[in-house]
Design a protein around this motif. Structure first.
Motif, PDB file in Angstrom:
ATOM      1  N   GLY A  43     105.113 -53.848  60.952  1.00  0.00           N
ATOM      2  CA  GLY A  43     103.464 -54.002  60.390  1.00  0.00           C
ATOM      3  C   GLY A  43     103.379 -53.057  59.119  1.00  0.00           C
ATOM      4  O   GLY A  43     102.685 -53.783  58.490  1.00  0.00           O
ATOM      5  N   ALA A  44     104.147 -52.003  58.844  1.00  0.00           N
ATOM      6  CA  ALA A  44     103.981 -51.330  57.615  1.00  0.00           C
ATOM      7  C   ALA A  44     104.553 -52.063  56.517  1.00  0.00           C
ATOM      8  O   ALA A  44     104.093 -52.247  55.149  1.00  0.00           O
ATOM      9  CB  ALA A  44     104.747 -50.010  57.906  1.00  0.00           C
ATOM     10  N   PRO A  87     100.354 -53.540  73.482  1.00  0.00           N
ATOM     11  CA  PRO A  87     100.204 -54.510  72.358  1.00  0.00           C
ATOM     12  C   PRO A  87      99.220 -54.317  71.578  1.00  0.00           C
ATOM     13  O   PRO A  87      99.209 -54.016  70.236  1.00  0.00           O
ATOM     14  CB  PRO A  87     100.627 -55.752  72.839  1.00  0.00           C
ATOM     15  CG  PRO A  87     101.076 -55.621  74.118  1.00  0.00           C
ATOM     16  CD  PRO A  87     100.653 -54.241  74.699  1.00  0.00           C
ATOM     17  N   ILE A  88      97.901 -53.993  72.248  1.00  0.00           N
ATOM     18  CA  ILE A  88      96.632 -53.916  71.411  1.00  0.00           C
ATOM     19  C   ILE A  88      96.818 -52.502  70.740  1.00  0.00           C
ATOM     20  O   ILE A  88      96.410 -52.672  69.482  1.00  0.00           O
ATOM     21  CB  ILE A  88      95.516 -54.267  72.572  1.00  0.00           C
ATOM     22  CG1 ILE A  88      95.447 -55.722  72.815  1.00  0.00           C
ATOM     23  CG2 ILE A  88      94.188 -53.907  71.622  1.00  0.00           C
ATOM     24  CD1 ILE A  88      94.268 -55.808  74.018  1.00  0.00           C
ATOM     25  N   GLY A  89      97.194 -51.668  71.465  1.00  0.00           N
ATOM     26  CA  GLY A  89      97.038 -50.144  70.770  1.00  0.00           C
ATOM     27  C   GLY A  89      97.871 -50.098  69.789  1.00  0.00           C
ATOM     28  O   GLY A  89      97.396 -49.520  68.498  1.00  0.00           O
ATOM     29  N   THR A 142      98.574 -49.445  63.942  1.00  0.00           N
ATOM     30  CA  THR A 142      99.432 -49.758  62.763  1.00  0.00           C
ATOM     31  C   THR A 142      98.456 -50.239  61.771  1.00  0.00           C
ATOM     32  O   THR A 142      98.786 -49.857  60.363  1.00  0.00           O
ATOM     33  CB  THR A 142     100.492 -50.575  63.161  1.00  0.00           C
ATOM     34  OG1 THR A 142     101.351 -50.179  64.102  1.00  0.00           O
ATOM     35  CG2 THR A 142     101.393 -50.997  61.786  1.00  0.00           C
ATOM     36  N   ALA A 143      97.585 -51.046  61.833  1.00  0.00           N
ATOM     37  CA  ALA A 143      96.989 -51.767  60.921  1.00  0.00           C
ATOM     38  C   ALA A 143      95.649 -51.075  60.431  1.00  0.00           C
ATOM     39  O   ALA A 143      95.014 -51.165  59.462  1.00  0.00           O
ATOM     40  CB  ALA A 143      96.404 -53.215  61.267  1.00  0.00           C
ATOM     41  N   ALA A 144      94.676 -50.289  61.362  1.00  0.00           N
ATOM     42  CA  ALA A 144      93.483 -49.811  61.109  1.00  0.00           C
ATOM     43  C   ALA A 144      93.556 -48.256  61.397  1.00  0.00           C
ATOM     44  O   ALA A 144      92.362 -47.787  61.693  1.00  0.00           O
ATOM     45  CB  ALA A 144      92.331 -50.622  62.203  1.00  0.00           C
ATOM     46  N   ALA A 204     100.864 -44.987  67.135  1.00  0.00           N
ATOM     47  CA  ALA A 204     100.980 -46.020  66.121  1.00  0.00           C
ATOM     48  C   ALA A 204     100.532 -45.450  64.689  1.00  0.00           C
ATOM     49  O   ALA A 204     101.332 -45.762  63.720  1.00  0.00           O
ATOM     50  CB  ALA A 204     100.481 -47.478  66.508  1.00  0.00           C
ATOM     51  N   MET A 205      99.425 -45.007  64.982  1.00  0.00           N
ATOM     52  CA  MET A 205      98.584 -44.604  63.441  1.00  0.00           C
ATOM     53  C   MET A 205      99.498 -43.282  62.774  1.00  0.00           C
ATOM     54  O   MET A 205      99.998 -43.413  61.558  1.00  0.00           O
ATOM     55  CB  MET A 205      97.565 -43.947  63.769  1.00  0.00           C
ATOM     56  CG  MET A 205      96.644 -43.255  62.533  1.00  0.00           C
ATOM     57  SD  MET A 205      95.199 -42.377  63.091  1.00  0.00           S
ATOM     58  CE  MET A 205      95.731 -41.090  64.126  1.00  0.00           C
ATOM     59  N   ALA A 206     100.180 -42.231  63.825  1.00  0.00           N
ATOM     60  CA  ALA A 206     101.046 -41.266  63.269  1.00  0.00           C
ATOM     61  C   ALA A 206     102.370 -41.779  62.914  1.00  0.00           C
ATOM     62  O   ALA A 206     102.793 -41.530  61.721  1.00  0.00           O
ATOM     63  CB  ALA A 206     101.308 -40.290  64.497  1.00  0.00           C
ATOM     64  N   MET A 207     102.997 -42.769  63.586  1.00  0.00           N
ATOM     65  CA  MET A 207     104.264 -43.310  63.095  1.00  0.00           C
ATOM     66  C   MET A 207     104.126 -44.050  61.949  1.00  0.00           C
ATOM     67  O   MET A 207     105.154 -43.972  60.950  1.00  0.00           O
ATOM     68  CB  MET A 207     104.924 -44.138  64.445  1.00  0.00           C
ATOM     69  CG  MET A 207     105.299 -43.182  65.541  1.00  0.00           C
ATOM     70  SD  MET A 207     106.387 -41.750  65.115  1.00  0.00           S
ATOM     71  CE  MET A 207     107.585 -42.624  64.321  1.00  0.00           C
TER      72      MET A 207
END
Length: 230
Positions: free
Chosen positions: A100-101, A178-180, A185-187, A209-212
């Motif tokens: 995603g990144a 998957p949703i989380g 990752t995106a938002a 996901a946000m942190a990673m």
């Protein structure tokens, strides 16, 4: 010349809290509406219509920003409660976040380049899917404009939080994990906060996901920082 009490930090702080609370009420009626979008638009409209300078509002906004630090750390609590699921599928989760990144950086760069965007604009937009403090610093180190990067980051988070779940549903993507991971990752934090209001599990995965994504994007930026910082 504005009234002295407009320059009091409590003015900006109270205005933000009141409009965000109103946004929470409005979001119950219109599920697609993010309270942050409602409050941001309301603050901008009020300042423009009343002629109150942003400099008068800013001290209160900075005060509110100060409290976001402890609030962000608090995301560790639900993550701890639901961390076992992530550990069981850690390789797949990290692979998805990395993909995603990379997709975010490459697609943003190619799109803006194809549209004739300037080098400064492209460098400001590339880190738009990580949290604002990280995006601002990455833009500054590579020669972008921090203010533009912060704006694009917030807009990305708002768009992802308001449209992301509908898109995932359209793609038949189900399940809390998957949703989380996708939304986080995106938002980044804006998407995470919306998920947390409905599902603690989805919010915890999104926070991870946000942190990673912040870490992965920072690592991916090392070549860019070296190249443009020469």
């Amino acid at each position: 010349m504005t009234a002295p009490w407009f320059r009091d930090p409590l003015f900006g702080f109270s205005l933000s809290v009141i409009l965000y609370s109103a946004g929470l009420i409005a979001s119950k009626r219109f599920r697609w509406l993010h309270p942050l979008f409602f409050s941001s638009a309301g603050i901008i409209l009020l300042l423009v219509l009343t002629g109150i300078p942003y400099e008068d509002y800013e001290p209160g906004g900075q005060l509110l920003t100060f409290f976001l630090g402890p609030a962000t750390v608090a995301l560790g609590v639900p993550l701890y409660k639901h961390g076992e699921r992530i550990r069981e599928q850690l390789a797949a989760v990290l692979g998805g976040i990395t993909a995603g990144a990379v997709a975010s950086i490459v697609s943003t760069g190619l799109l803006l380049w194809a549209l004739g965007g300037s080098r400064e604009t492209i460098l400001s937009a590339l880190p738009k899917s990580v949290s604002s403090p990280i995006a601002v610093e990455l833009a500054r180190m590579t020669g972008g404009t921090p203010e533009t990067s912060a704006t694009l980051t917030v807009l990305t988070g708002l768009a992802g939080s308001m449209m992301g779940e509908s898109l995932l549903k359209l793609l038949r993507i189900r399940g809390d994990l998957p949703i989380g991971i996708a939304i986080g990752t995106a938002a980044h934090g804006i998407g995470t906060s919306r998920l947390l209001r409905r599902s603690e599990a989805q919010g915890s995965y999104s926070g991870f996901a946000m942190a990673m994504n912040g870490i992965v994007t920072g690592v991916l930026y090392i070549p860019l920082i070296w190249w443009f910082g020469r």
